[in-house]
Design a protein around this motif. Sequence first.
Motif, short mmCIF file in Angstrom:
data_model
loop_
_atom_site.label_atom_id
_atom_site.label_comp_id
_atom_site.label_asym_id
_atom_site.label_seq_id
_atom_site.Cartn_x
_atom_site.Cartn_y
_atom_site.Cartn_z
N LYS A 173 -37.14 -23.12 51.05
CA LYS A 173 -36.75 -23.47 49.68
C LYS A 173 -37.91 -24.14 48.96
O LYS A 173 -38.18 -23.85 47.79
N ARG A 174 -38.62 -25.03 49.65
CA ARG A 174 -39.76 -25.71 49.03
C ARG A 174 -40.86 -24.73 48.67
O ARG A 174 -41.47 -24.83 47.59
N HIS A 175 -41.14 -23.79 49.53
CA HIS A 175 -42.16 -22.79 49.23
C HIS A 175 -41.78 -21.96 48.01
O HIS A 175 -42.64 -21.63 47.18
N ARG A 176 -40.49 -21.62 47.87
CA ARG A 176 -40.03 -20.89 46.68
C ARG A 176 -40.21 -21.74 45.43
O ARG A 176 -40.67 -21.26 44.39
N THR A 177 -39.86 -23.03 45.54
CA THR A 177 -40.00 -23.93 44.39
C THR A 177 -41.47 -24.06 43.98
O THR A 177 -41.79 -24.08 42.78
N ASN A 178 -42.36 -24.14 44.94
CA ASN A 178 -43.79 -24.23 44.63
C ASN A 178 -44.26 -23.01 43.84
O ASN A 178 -45.03 -23.14 42.88
N ARG A 179 -43.79 -21.84 44.23
CA ARG A 179 -44.18 -20.62 43.50
C ARG A 179 -43.62 -20.64 42.07
O ARG A 179 -44.33 -20.31 41.12
N VAL A 275 -35.32 -43.80 39.49
CA VAL A 275 -34.36 -44.71 38.85
C VAL A 275 -34.89 -45.16 37.49
O VAL A 275 -36.01 -44.85 37.13
N ARG A 276 -34.03 -45.87 36.72
CA ARG A 276 -34.38 -46.39 35.40
C ARG A 276 -34.89 -45.25 34.50
O ARG A 276 -35.92 -45.36 33.84
N GLN A 277 -34.12 -44.15 34.48
CA GLN A 277 -34.55 -42.95 33.76
C GLN A 277 -34.73 -43.21 32.26
O GLN A 277 -35.60 -42.58 31.63
N HIS A 278 -33.95 -44.10 31.67
CA HIS A 278 -34.07 -44.36 30.24
C HIS A 278 -35.46 -44.89 29.90
O HIS A 278 -36.07 -44.49 28.90
N GLN A 279 -35.96 -45.79 30.72
CA GLN A 279 -37.27 -46.37 30.47
C GLN A 279 -38.40 -45.51 31.01
O GLN A 279 -39.49 -45.47 30.42
N PHE A 280 -38.14 -44.86 32.13
CA PHE A 280 -39.15 -44.02 32.77
C PHE A 280 -38.58 -42.59 32.90
O PHE A 280 -38.08 -42.19 33.95
N PRO A 281 -38.65 -41.81 31.81
CA PRO A 281 -38.02 -40.49 31.81
C PRO A 281 -38.60 -39.56 32.88
O PRO A 281 -39.78 -39.60 33.17
N TRP A 282 -37.71 -38.76 33.43
CA TRP A 282 -38.15 -37.77 34.40
C TRP A 282 -39.08 -36.76 33.74
O TRP A 282 -38.88 -36.37 32.59
N SER A 283 -40.07 -36.34 34.47
CA SER A 283 -40.97 -35.31 33.97
C SER A 283 -40.18 -34.02 33.77
O SER A 283 -39.37 -33.65 34.62
N PRO A 284 -40.37 -33.32 32.65
CA PRO A 284 -39.62 -32.07 32.40
C PRO A 284 -39.79 -31.09 33.56
O PRO A 284 -40.90 -30.81 34.00
N GLY A 285 -38.68 -30.58 34.07
CA GLY A 285 -38.72 -29.63 35.17
C GLY A 285 -38.81 -30.26 36.54
O GLY A 285 -38.83 -29.54 37.55
N SER A 286 -38.83 -31.60 36.60
CA SER A 286 -38.94 -32.25 37.92
C SER A 286 -37.64 -32.22 38.69
O SER A 286 -37.59 -32.71 39.83
N ASP A 287 -36.59 -31.66 38.09
CA ASP A 287 -35.30 -31.55 38.77
C ASP A 287 -34.93 -30.10 39.06
O ASP A 287 -33.76 -29.76 39.20
N ILE A 288 -35.93 -29.26 39.17
CA ILE A 288 -35.67 -27.83 39.43
C ILE A 288 -34.98 -27.63 40.78
O ILE A 288 -34.03 -26.85 40.90
N SER A 289 -35.42 -28.34 41.80
CA SER A 289 -34.89 -28.10 43.14
C SER A 289 -33.75 -29.04 43.52
O SER A 289 -33.12 -28.85 44.56
N THR A 290 -33.48 -30.06 42.69
CA THR A 290 -32.41 -31.01 43.00
C THR A 290 -31.65 -31.33 41.72
O THR A 290 -31.99 -30.87 40.64
#
Length: 341
Positions: A173-179, A275-290
């Motif tokens: 799964k990780r290898h697919r996500t990397n591609r 954590v603390r997503q409001h102050q430190f927003p997740w990078s766009p697309g950083s939740d592709i695999s989870t």
Amino acid sequence: MNHKETIHLIFIGLRQLVISLTLFFLIVCKSSGSKQINPPSSNTLRQIEQETLVPTRWDVGNTTVSNEDRLDVLIPHVTGVGNVYIGVGAEQNLTIAAWAKSDFIYLMDFTQIVVTANEMMVMFLKESPTKEDFLKRYAKGNEAESFALIDKNLPNPEEYKKAFNRIIKFVRKRHRTNRITSELYKYEMFQTNEDQYQYIRNLALTDRIYPVKGNLLGTTTLKSIGDHLRKNGKTVGIIYFSNAEEYFFYPKEFKESILNLPTSNNSLVVRTLSVRQHQFPWSPGSDISTDFGFHYCVQPIENFQTWLRIGPVKLRSDMIMDAGGKVDKKNGITVVTGLPK
């Protein structure tokens, strides 16, 4: 032949001898100089003390791969940092180290399953001339070939095969996500770029990727790494924590180990935060695999060491990012340069 001709021939012979000796001297000096500037042999950096691991609830297959899907936001900060790389976890460290052109890599983890997976990964790198060969070691249908390499190269092969079966679906799964992410965000990494792959493979072939047993909160492994780097005149280029720091305030043992690391002006801490997503927003697309993402952070190690020396006694990574960092909310990354007040 008269007297003058004899003297002339002797002069020519002596001149040729002087030229030959000069060339020989230059070659020897150049060779000697090269030996002096080469980095210490991999063996000297592998003679560290390591913690004895105990079973934990994290000894499961999915901990052997990363779910940080936007490591590419680190590229402008880590490119060409060099020197020694220390990182917790598995293959994501090789991705960052290839960008950094690290000259030695410690893969450190406090779970046996990750250490075992890393040992297999290093062996597969050695046995895989191309990136396609490496990815094939984990591909469906090639288990027999991979097991044959385990039998050939690793002690107690049945234990490694058991671990292989536990981790394989997560690795695939990780290898697919990397591609997917490398194509989507237009970046290269060691599994997609042959030059980067060959750089990492050469480190493996020269025993410069070393999976070690170690706990960030322990008193042995990380401290010993710092001692050996200093003894050999080496410095840390990058230390990568993943998001481990969000689980604890820094204890005395952790502070002592970090303060013991020899550094240079460009040495970096690399971390993530979920954590603390409001102050430190997740990078766009950083939740592709989870179903959750990550915010990324870089900080000069010397700056981090200053925080550990004179900052609040009760201290955690997000507190440093909050007080000393510049947050790029669009890209989901914080650069820490501020010092404690």
